[in-house]
Design an enzyme around this catalytic site. Structure first.
Site, PDB file in Angstrom:
ATOM      1  N   GLU A 173       0.656  -1.263   0.105  1.00  0.00           N
ATOM      2  CA  GLU A 173       0.599   0.154   0.138  1.00  0.00           C
ATOM      3  C   GLU A 173       0.920   1.109  -0.225  1.00  0.00           C
ATOM      4  O   GLU A 173       0.344   2.781  -0.226  1.00  0.00           O
ATOM      5  CB  GLU A 173      -1.208   0.627   1.151  1.00  0.00           C
ATOM      6  CG  GLU A 173      -2.145  -0.995   1.565  1.00  0.00           C
ATOM      7  CD  GLU A 173      -2.999  -0.757   0.243  1.00  0.00           C
ATOM      8  OE1 GLU A 173      -3.776   0.378   0.126  1.00  0.00           O
ATOM      9  OE2 GLU A 173      -3.456  -1.637  -0.419  1.00  0.00           O
ATOM     10  N   SER A 446     -50.974 -23.438  42.703  1.00  0.00           N
ATOM     11  CA  SER A 446     -50.105 -23.462  44.064  1.00  0.00           C
ATOM     12  C   SER A 446     -48.588 -23.831  44.317  1.00  0.00           C
ATOM     13  O   SER A 446     -48.560 -24.559  45.602  1.00  0.00           O
ATOM     14  CB  SER A 446     -50.841 -25.466  44.194  1.00  0.00           C
ATOM     15  OG  SER A 446     -52.288 -25.963  43.529  1.00  0.00           O
TER      16      SER A 446
END
Lengths: 766, 161
Positions: A173, A446
């Protein structure tokens, strides 16, 4: 005159130039002072810890390995990279990944684990042959919270990146990177020539610094002004930062691909996304592929365009060799290597959206959403993937062929620490959506009863397990003057029954009578101490569970029982780290004694009886009765809600089954929720529930017929736990018929007296 | 001579059998054995053994985590020690020593409310370990004292004697 004008002009230009530069300089400085990137939060499951003698089911273990993103190889020669494994029957060879646990940095390493009969028999390093006490594996990623930009990256420091990769980037690059001042006039000139020839702006001639400036501060459009700005920015960057800092920022910033909405940035994440590795483990050709992709991540996407990507990779490899970064033999090997890109598996959407929802809610109480999505937090949760998978399988197994409208909510926690190990919010486990485990508040039926019986057992001067209560019908006047007449499930009255029988068989009428005698307020107070205060007004109907709770809330109150009376806040998060490895927050275990441990012990004994002999009997279809589960079923009016809450020595789970439209699902607690509970527990390890006897409990030998103390040699005598000091004083020796003959007395036989819990309960419940 | 050897083997065999049988019992028997042979004592309510005798041996890994935690505590890293103990708890949540050490850690850190609760929790699991219970009561007494609950503290102190 002309000269003056020229000087003025020159000064003006210089001022303008300096002003312009100053502007960008400030921007650059400000940007670098703050957070450079928005980083998504990473959410991890609990790391799996493996040690000899632990319970481990090979198939579940392999499933977790898959979720961790480990790839199965044919033989050990294939174990070239971290994150791979070989399975030979029940022996696993792992090449573990390196991982930062926050309190410990594990390096990549080889481990061999042998399992026999679902138990780990050996853990060792296959290379050195030495045994290993415990291995902690890198955890499953259960999700990420992304920033609004949807940019995803894994930050890496320059020294964590292989030098070859760094050199390759510079070679391809920006060859003069280490010598220029942010701009390279030669390459700009070259680019300009090309642009003039082509009559458009196609070539940039950008240095790495310029590329970084462009990505950080500028738009993507290609214009002359932007180019000028880029040059100024690059110069400002070079002024303030070293080459190493710029390079590191560049390598973390660059865009390297797309995964749906998620943008893949930086080499740290790209190495994982394409190769399932950390950058340090990349081979030269893999580095070359990534470097080559900088030119155009979509055009050279190796998954979509393998040929193009390979061509580009090989070009980069040759370039690297030209720069003497690779020897000719290395080049030859690299050129011949296949692309080796992994399938996209690990990093899609969360495998456990319901659990992730739970974690997110907890986080949003303490963090704002924008920070959560940007600070790059590493969040370690308590999710146990194996338990979660078992829970999801259980839900699917039970609901598969049933009405599509039947839904469920489920939570599993650890008994000791109340860490939430699994959470299912509905039948569509993979999709998520309405989270019933957290948000479906329904009448608990319950399931409320243990609160009533605890309230009674906590008054040892009046009640014990064998106190007798009336089960004959009762009418209660409501506040509005109407009458309420509770009924038993079997519509029968059972006369006078003991406390344990009434609870184990879940009789309604005697429970309401008991609750009324204790006072509804006292029961509400118990519920509050257990962890969930019922909303006011407290009406008698509360005694049969008209109050509404979510599965997670029910789990909270039952955990207080499971832990022997110690309220323990449930936790889904253990610890949070910043990306720098600093500990941001830890959520340690905290406990608080809320209930008398003696009374809890007596209650839990009855809840064990409920599973063994009472309403929870059908659990034996799924798990061995040796595990001695304690639990309670719950069914609301008209079969609208089916509940089960229970615990073993190591885990607690609460399951709700019902419909979102609140219609009947046609299931009782035992035929619905309990069946899912059983399926889950049968798939995962459980320690037997051994209830430790608290100091304030003592045993008495009791004749169940009279409720008085008797001799241990009497047939039918049984030992019953009482709160210390409250064993009945009344003593009755054996009646004649009951007396064991002298001969038998000298050789006490087990048959005559209860030998264990099972016999004891058979005895007391008959 | 040969016959003697055989009978020795027999005795050995019976002992092993007996031992195995008693181990098997301990797995489920959470109710104390009420049919104690007469020679042990008169089975009045007061002499029924109150404790579940949790005689199972500690897993090696828990042992090793406990060692680590003690070391960390010794080296002035109580938070690390607590974390280690939490890991031990994930393996065996019913180990009273782990809970005791957690209480001790919190006590060292001055978190007396937690120290007290954790020591009380350890006590509910250590019916068969009188010396650990005493240590827990000492921690509780100290924690209560530090919280200014002097009367409760002196009661706790008595239990630690």
């Amino acid at each position: 005159m002309k000269k003056k004008i020229l000087i003025l002009l020159l000064m003006g230009c210089t001022a303008l130039f300096l002003g312009y530069f100053y502007k960008f300089n400030t921007v650059v400085q400000e940007r670098f002072q703050g957070r450079l990137w928005e980083l998504p939060a990473q959410i991890y499951a609990r790391p799996l810890e493996i040690y000899p003698a632990m319970h481990l089911v090979p198939d579940l273990f392999e499933k977790e390995l898959r979720l961790m993103g480990y790839r199965r190889k044919k033989d050990w020669k294939g174990l070239e990279n971290p994150g791979s494994y070989v399975r030979m029957k029940n022996t696993f060879d792992l090449f573990c990944r390196s991982f930062n646990f926050g309190d410990d940095q594990a390096l990549a390493r080889h481990i061999r684990i042998r399992i026999k009969n679902n138990e780990v028999v050996d853990v060792r390093n296959p290379k050195s042959g030495s045994a290993v006490k415990m291995v902690r594996l890198d955890p499953v990623v259960i999700g990420r919270f992304y920033p609004s930009s949807m940019e995803d990256r894994v930050l890496v420091k320059l020294d964590q990146l292989p030098p070859l990769l760094v050199k390759a980037i510079v070679a391809v690059e920006d060859r003069t990177f280490y010598t220029h001042y942010g701009i390279d006039p030669k390459s700009i000139l070259r680019a300009m020539v090309v642009n003039v020839k082509k009559k458009r702006l196609s070539q940039g001639g950008s240095t790495l610094t310029q590329q970084l400036a462009k990505n950080f501060f500028l738009t993507r459009e290609k214009s002359f002004v932007r180019k000028i700005n880029e040059v100024f920015m690059a110069a400002a960057l070079e002024l303030h930062f070293t080459k190493e800092q710029i390079l590191e920022a560049y390598m973390n910033e660059v865009y390297l691909g797309q995964d749906g909405k998620r943008a893949i940035h930086g080499f740290g994440l790209a190495a994982d996304f394409y190769f399932g590795k950390s950058p340090a483990d990349l081979a030269p050709q893999e580095m070359a592929l990534l470097v080559g992709m900088l030119k155009g991540p979509s055009g050279y996407n190796p998954r979509l365009h393998p040929d193009r990507a390979k061509e580009r990779r090989n070009l980069v490899l040759n370039l690297m060799a030209d720069q003497n970064l690779l020897s000719p033999s290395e080049l030859k090997r690299a050129l011949a290597a296949p692309l080796n890109v992994i399938e996209k598996t690990r990093l899609g959407h969360s495998p456990f959206p319901y659990y992730l929802d739970l974690v997110k809610r907890q986080l949003l109480k303490e963090y704002n959403e924008a920070d959560l999505r940007a600070m790059g937090l590493r969040i370690f949760t308590t999710l146990d993937p194996q338990v979660q998978l078992a829970a999801e399988q259980a839900v699917a197994g039970f609901l598969n062929k049933r009405n599509k409208k039947i839904q469920t909510g489920l939570v599993v926690t650890s008994r000791a620490s109340n860490e939430i190990q699994a959470l299912v919010g509905g039948r569509a486990s993979a999709k998520g959506g309405f989270n019933r485990a957290l948000d479906a508040t329904r009448p608990i039926g319950s399931l409320v009863k243990p609160a009533i019986y605890f309230t009674a057992l906590d008054r040892p001067d009046i009640y014990s397990m064998i106190s007798r209560i009336n089960d004959n019908s009762i009418k209660i006047k409501n506040a509005d003057g109407t009458m309420w007449q509770p009924q038993n499930f079997d519509k029968k009255s059972h006369g006078t029954v003991t406390l344990y029988k009434a609870l184990a068989n879940s009789y309604n009428v005697s429970t309401v009578r008991l609750g009324m005698a204790l006072g509804v307020d006292a029961v509400a107070d118990t519920l509050e101490r257990m962890g969930q205060a019922p909303p006011k007004p407290w009406l008698p109907s509360m005694l049969l569970g008209s109050i509404e709770m979510s599965p997670v809330q029910v789990a909270r109150i039952y955990h207080t029982l499971a832990s022997g009376g110690f309220y323990t806040p449930a936790r889904a998060i253990r610890v949070i780290y910043t990306p720098d490895g600093e500990r941001l927050q830890r959520y340690p275990l905290t406990i608080e004694q809320r209930l008398n441990p003696g009374a809890v012990f007596l209650l839990n004994k009855i809840l064990q009886g409920a599973v063994l002999q009472g309403t929870g009997k059908s659990l034996s279809r799924w798990v061995s009765s040796n595990l001695a589960f304690a639990g309670k079923t719950g069914t609301s009016n008209g079969y609208r809600d089916s509940w089960f809450a229970g615990f073993s020595g190591s885990r607690l789970a609460v399951v709700w089954v019902g419909r979102d439209d609140n219609r009947s699902c046609g299931l009782t607690g035992a035929t619905g929720a309990l069946q899912i509970f059983g399926r889950v527990m049968s798939k995962i390890s459980n320690a037997p529930l051994v209830l430790a006897v608290p100091e304030n409990v003592e045993w008495g030998i009791i004749d169940p017929a009279t409720g008085a103390r008797t001799d241990e040699n009497c047939s039918g005598a049984m030992s019953v736990p009482f709160i210390r000091g409250f064993v009945p004083e009344k003593y009755r020796p054996c009646t004649r018929g009951n007396q064991i003959r002298e001969k038998e007395k000298t050789q006490p036989s087990r048959k005559l007296k209860p030998a264990n819990l099972m016999d004891w309960l058979k005895e007391v419940l008959k | 001579m040969r016959a003697v050897l055989t009978s020795t083997q027999w005795i050995f065999f019976v002992i092993v059998l007996f031992f195995t049988a008693s181990c098997a019992d301990h797995r489920v028997a959470s109710i104390p054995q009420t049919h104690l042979p007469p020679e042990i004592g008169t089975p009045s309510s007061k002499t029924i053994p109150a404790g579940y005798h949790h005689k199972k041996s500690r897993p090696g890994i828990v042992e090793s985590l406990i060692r680590t935690a003690r070391k960390e505590l010794h080296h002035g890293q109580p938070e690390a020690a607590f974390q280690t103990l939490e890991r031990a708890l994930n393996i065996d949540g019913q180990d009273s020593l782990v809970w005791h050490l957690m209480a001790k850690t919190r006590s060292v850190q001055g978190q007396y409310g937690q120290a007290e609760s954790l020591a009380r929790k350890s006590n509910t699991l250590s019916a068969d370990n009188a010396s650990l219970r005493k240590k827990n009561w000492r921690l509780i007494a100290n924690a209560l004292e530090k919280q200014g609950r002097i009367q409760e503290a002196s009661l706790a102190k008595q239990k630690s004697m």
